[in-house]
Write a protein that holds these residues in place. Structure first.
Motif, PDB file in Angstrom:
ATOM      1  N   ASP A  18      59.886  29.720  14.181  1.00  0.00           N
ATOM      2  CA  ASP A  18      59.343  28.805  14.765  1.00  0.00           C
ATOM      3  C   ASP A  18      60.108  27.831  15.794  1.00  0.00           C
ATOM      4  O   ASP A  18      59.649  27.127  16.646  1.00  0.00           O
ATOM      5  CB  ASP A  18      58.417  27.682  13.574  1.00  0.00           C
ATOM      6  N   SER A  19      61.272  27.620  15.362  1.00  0.00           N
ATOM      7  CA  SER A  19      62.391  26.977  16.177  1.00  0.00           C
ATOM      8  C   SER A  19      63.693  27.651  16.262  1.00  0.00           C
ATOM      9  O   SER A  19      64.118  28.444  15.396  1.00  0.00           O
ATOM     10  CB  SER A  19      62.400  25.516  15.602  1.00  0.00           C
ATOM     11  N   ALA A  20      64.390  27.472  17.195  1.00  0.00           N
ATOM     12  CA  ALA A  20      66.029  27.922  17.421  1.00  0.00           C
ATOM     13  C   ALA A  20      66.451  27.240  16.093  1.00  0.00           C
ATOM     14  O   ALA A  20      66.411  26.060  15.783  1.00  0.00           O
ATOM     15  CB  ALA A  20      66.516  27.593  18.542  1.00  0.00           C
ATOM     16  N   PRO A  21      67.428  27.842  15.701  1.00  0.00           N
ATOM     17  CA  PRO A  21      68.454  27.516  14.731  1.00  0.00           C
ATOM     18  C   PRO A  21      69.552  26.620  15.293  1.00  0.00           C
ATOM     19  O   PRO A  21      69.812  26.900  16.256  1.00  0.00           O
ATOM     20  CB  PRO A  21      69.115  28.867  14.164  1.00  0.00           C
ATOM     21  N   VAL A  60      68.146  38.428  10.651  1.00  0.00           N
ATOM     22  CA  VAL A  60      67.611  38.784  12.148  1.00  0.00           C
ATOM     23  C   VAL A  60      66.333  37.866  12.094  1.00  0.00           C
ATOM     24  O   VAL A  60      65.216  37.927  11.101  1.00  0.00           O
ATOM     25  CB  VAL A  60      67.208  40.228  12.168  1.00  0.00           C
ATOM     26  N   ALA A  61      65.944  37.296  13.420  1.00  0.00           N
ATOM     27  CA  ALA A  61      64.574  36.396  13.646  1.00  0.00           C
ATOM     28  C   ALA A  61      64.679  36.508  15.191  1.00  0.00           C
ATOM     29  O   ALA A  61      65.493  36.742  15.774  1.00  0.00           O
ATOM     30  CB  ALA A  61      64.739  35.180  13.159  1.00  0.00           C
ATOM     31  N   TYR A  62      63.331  36.216  15.494  1.00  0.00           N
ATOM     32  CA  TYR A  62      63.239  36.106  16.862  1.00  0.00           C
ATOM     33  C   TYR A  62      62.171  35.204  17.279  1.00  0.00           C
ATOM     34  O   TYR A  62      61.396  34.741  16.364  1.00  0.00           O
ATOM     35  CB  TYR A  62      62.816  37.476  17.669  1.00  0.00           C
ATOM     36  N   ASP A  63      62.159  34.659  18.744  1.00  0.00           N
ATOM     37  CA  ASP A  63      61.111  33.819  18.711  1.00  0.00           C
ATOM     38  C   ASP A  63      60.431  34.295  20.461  1.00  0.00           C
ATOM     39  O   ASP A  63      61.062  35.385  20.838  1.00  0.00           O
ATOM     40  CB  ASP A  63      61.391  32.213  19.099  1.00  0.00           C
TER      41      ASP A  63
END
Length: 129
Positions: A18-21, A60-63
């Motif tokens: 949902d948002s950048a880390p 791992v995650a993405y936006d």
């Protein structure tokens, strides 16, 4: 062709962020807790595809604009870590390192390779055909 290609191919769903880390070397940001965990890893050296000798967790995650990859690596005896390269962009072939290869076209012929050693030295490569 990639220098090491395993015969098994695994796919997994990547968590959407949902948002950048916060990028600070710690994996305590809320994004990392919800990121996809990859921990079924194998060694490439000294014995290809042997069981991992140390625990490693990749998150791992993405936006819409970014792919986020965080890693936590354990080492029983940190004094044995091989990390001699100190210059950014210098090859890390003889180092203990984390290497990630992305194959965005699923063709095993083109993609990206990113590596980092214990000193934070980065090396990257572009694979074409």
């Amino acid at each position: 062709m990639f220098p090491h290609r395993l015969t098994d191919t695994r796919a997994f769903d990547i968590a959407r962020a949902d948002s950048a880390p916060v990028i600070d070397g710690m994996l305590d940001d809320a994004l990392w807790a919800n990121a996809t965990l990859v921990d079924d890893l194998h060694q490439m050296h000294p014995n290809e595809h042997s069981a991992a000798s140390e625990r490693t967790e990749i998150r791992v995650a993405y936006d819409d604009d970014n792919l986020y990859i965080g890693a936590k690596l354990w080492y029983l005896n940190p004094a044995e870590i091989t990390a001699n390269v100190l210059r950014q962009g210098e090859g890390l072939g003889n180092e203990d390192r984390l290497a990630l290869i992305l194959d965005p076209y699923l063709d095993h012929r083109s993609g990206y390779r990113f590596e980092v050693n214990a000193h934070g030295v980065r090396w990257d490569a572009l694979y074409q055909n």
